[in-house]
Design a protein around this motif. Structure first.
Motif, short mmCIF file in Angstrom:
data_model
loop_
_atom_site.label_atom_id
_atom_site.label_comp_id
_atom_site.label_asym_id
_atom_site.label_seq_id
_atom_site.Cartn_x
_atom_site.Cartn_y
_atom_site.Cartn_z
N UNK A 33 0.84 -1.19 0.00
CA UNK A 33 0.00 0.00 0.00
C UNK A 33 0.88 1.24 0.00
N UNK A 34 0.54 2.19 -0.87
CA UNK A 34 1.31 3.42 -0.95
C UNK A 34 0.41 4.56 -1.40
N UNK A 35 0.96 5.78 -1.33
CA UNK A 35 0.21 7.00 -1.66
C UNK A 35 1.06 7.88 -2.55
N UNK A 36 0.43 8.48 -3.55
CA UNK A 36 1.16 9.27 -4.52
C UNK A 36 1.01 10.75 -4.30
N UNK A 37 2.04 11.49 -4.70
CA UNK A 37 1.99 12.94 -4.75
C UNK A 37 2.43 13.38 -6.13
N UNK A 38 1.64 14.24 -6.77
CA UNK A 38 1.87 14.62 -8.16
C UNK A 38 2.04 16.13 -8.25
N UNK A 39 3.21 16.56 -8.72
CA UNK A 39 3.49 17.98 -8.93
C UNK A 39 3.99 18.15 -10.35
N UNK A 40 3.14 18.74 -11.21
CA UNK A 40 3.45 18.82 -12.63
C UNK A 40 4.08 20.14 -13.04
N UNK A 49 6.42 12.73 -9.67
CA UNK A 49 5.43 11.84 -9.06
C UNK A 49 6.16 10.99 -8.04
N UNK A 50 5.71 11.06 -6.79
CA UNK A 50 6.40 10.39 -5.69
C UNK A 50 5.43 9.46 -4.97
N UNK A 51 5.88 8.24 -4.73
CA UNK A 51 5.12 7.29 -3.93
C UNK A 51 5.72 7.22 -2.53
N UNK A 122 -3.15 3.71 -3.25
CA UNK A 122 -4.46 3.94 -2.64
C UNK A 122 -5.07 5.26 -3.09
N UNK A 123 -4.26 6.31 -3.14
CA UNK A 123 -4.74 7.64 -3.52
C UNK A 123 -3.58 8.46 -4.03
N UNK A 124 -3.90 9.47 -4.83
CA UNK A 124 -2.90 10.39 -5.38
C UNK A 124 -3.30 11.81 -5.02
N UNK A 125 -2.43 12.52 -4.32
CA UNK A 125 -2.67 13.92 -3.97
C UNK A 125 -2.03 14.82 -5.02
N UNK A 126 -2.71 15.90 -5.35
CA UNK A 126 -2.19 16.84 -6.34
C UNK A 126 -2.66 18.23 -5.99
N UNK A 127 -1.99 19.25 -6.55
CA UNK A 127 -2.41 20.62 -6.25
C UNK A 127 -3.65 20.98 -7.07
N UNK A 128 -4.21 22.16 -6.76
CA UNK A 128 -5.49 22.55 -7.35
C UNK A 128 -5.44 22.68 -8.86
N UNK A 129 -4.33 23.21 -9.40
CA UNK A 129 -4.33 23.53 -10.82
C UNK A 129 -3.29 22.77 -11.63
N UNK A 209 9.85 17.73 -6.47
CA UNK A 209 9.85 16.40 -5.86
C UNK A 209 9.63 16.45 -4.37
N UNK A 210 10.15 17.50 -3.72
CA UNK A 210 9.93 17.65 -2.28
C UNK A 210 8.46 17.92 -1.99
N UNK A 211 7.84 18.79 -2.79
CA UNK A 211 6.42 19.09 -2.61
C UNK A 211 5.57 17.85 -2.86
N UNK A 212 5.91 17.10 -3.91
CA UNK A 212 5.16 15.87 -4.20
C UNK A 212 5.29 14.87 -3.06
#
Length: 269
Positions: A33-40, A49-51, A122-129, A209-212
């Motif tokens: 189980x892991x969680x993603x962070x996406x900062x484009x 993209x960081x797990x 499980x889920x991917x977090x990303x910023x608003x825009x 990458x740090x923000x993600x």
């Protein structure tokens, strides 16, 4: 006249961060189980993209698996202009390149789907825009997406938790050079209440990458909270979660999309 302004400072103690540079056992993470962070960021810049894998045993280690992309046609110019060794990282496999002068988000979409075949995202977090173009494709692919505003309210709790993990030597990242460079670039801003957030304006170089990682960690630490039965509902206006009518979160712990009502979320909360 004394007027308060945002203060900023260099953030992580990199000597402690480097304690987490032991090699990652990717086979041991398979199916975890892991969680993603996406900062484009922008389409002609670096995408991240960081797990983050929460602990599954008594050692309390959080494992971090980052992925980065850069447009191939821009890379040589960026190396000369920024004096950053993107080309070396690309040759070593730490940085993916995409054809052309911009990042093609369908390439990232495919890569994330491939990762989901190996790990339980499980889920991917990303910023608003930032992920506005990619988010619909990920949702259509069955991913659970969570929008995170890039303010003190949402970023301070996971940022402070990341600092704690670094100081306790519980953040294992395998010494990924691009991620290390980005964390070393991070400057944070602090408000009068002591809340912090990474500042892309104040940081000397790229910190995507740090923000993600911080966004992914925000989901992972929410998941670590003890489960309880009941119906869970999020009220956007008051920024509260309630279970069976009882408030169960602290204001600012996280922010969900506006007009969201979540029920029967025992598996996630």
């Amino acid at each position: 006249l004394c007027q308060w302004t945002n203060s900023e400072s260099h953030w992580l103690p990199m000597d402690k961060y480097d304690k987490g540079a032991e090699p990652l056992d990717l086979e041991a993470l398979r199916g975890r189980e892991c969680y993603g962070g996406l900062d484009l960021a922008s389409s002609d810049d670096i995408a991240a993209f960081v797990l983050v894998f929460p602990p599954d045993d008594a050692n309390g280690h959080f494992y971090v698996l980052p992925h980065f992309w850069i447009p191939e046609q821009n890379m040589a110019r960026r190396v000369r202009k920024d004096h950053v060794m993107y080309d070396k990282w690309a040759r070593e496999g730490h940085l993916h390149t995409t054809e052309g002068h911009i990042i093609h988000y369908d390439f990232i979409d495919t890569h994330i789907e491939d990762l989901a075949d190996v790990y339980h995202i499980v889920a991917v977090a990303h910023d608003d825009w930032g992920a506005i173009q990619l988010a619909p494709h990920l949702e259509a692919g069955g991913f659970t997406l969570v929008r995170m505003r890039q303010g003190y309210k949402t970023l301070s709790p996971p940022s402070k938790e990341l600092m704690r993990l670094v100081l306790d030597e519980k953040l294992i990242h395998g010494g990924h050079p691009v991620l290390r460079w980005m964390f070393d670039n991070v400057y944070v801003e602090t408000d009068p209440a002591g809340n912090i957030k990474p500042s892309k304006q104040k940081s000397t170089e790229k910190i995507d990458g740090a923000v993600a990682t911080i966004m992914a960690l925000s989901r992972a630490i929410v998941r670590q909270k003890p489960k309880r039965g009941g119906i869970v509902v999020y009220d956007y206006d008051s920024d509260t979660l309630t279970r069976n009518g009882e408030v169960i979160n602290q204001p600012g712990e996280f922010t969900l999309p506006q007009q969201t009502t979540w029920a029967d979320l025992d598996d996630d909360w």
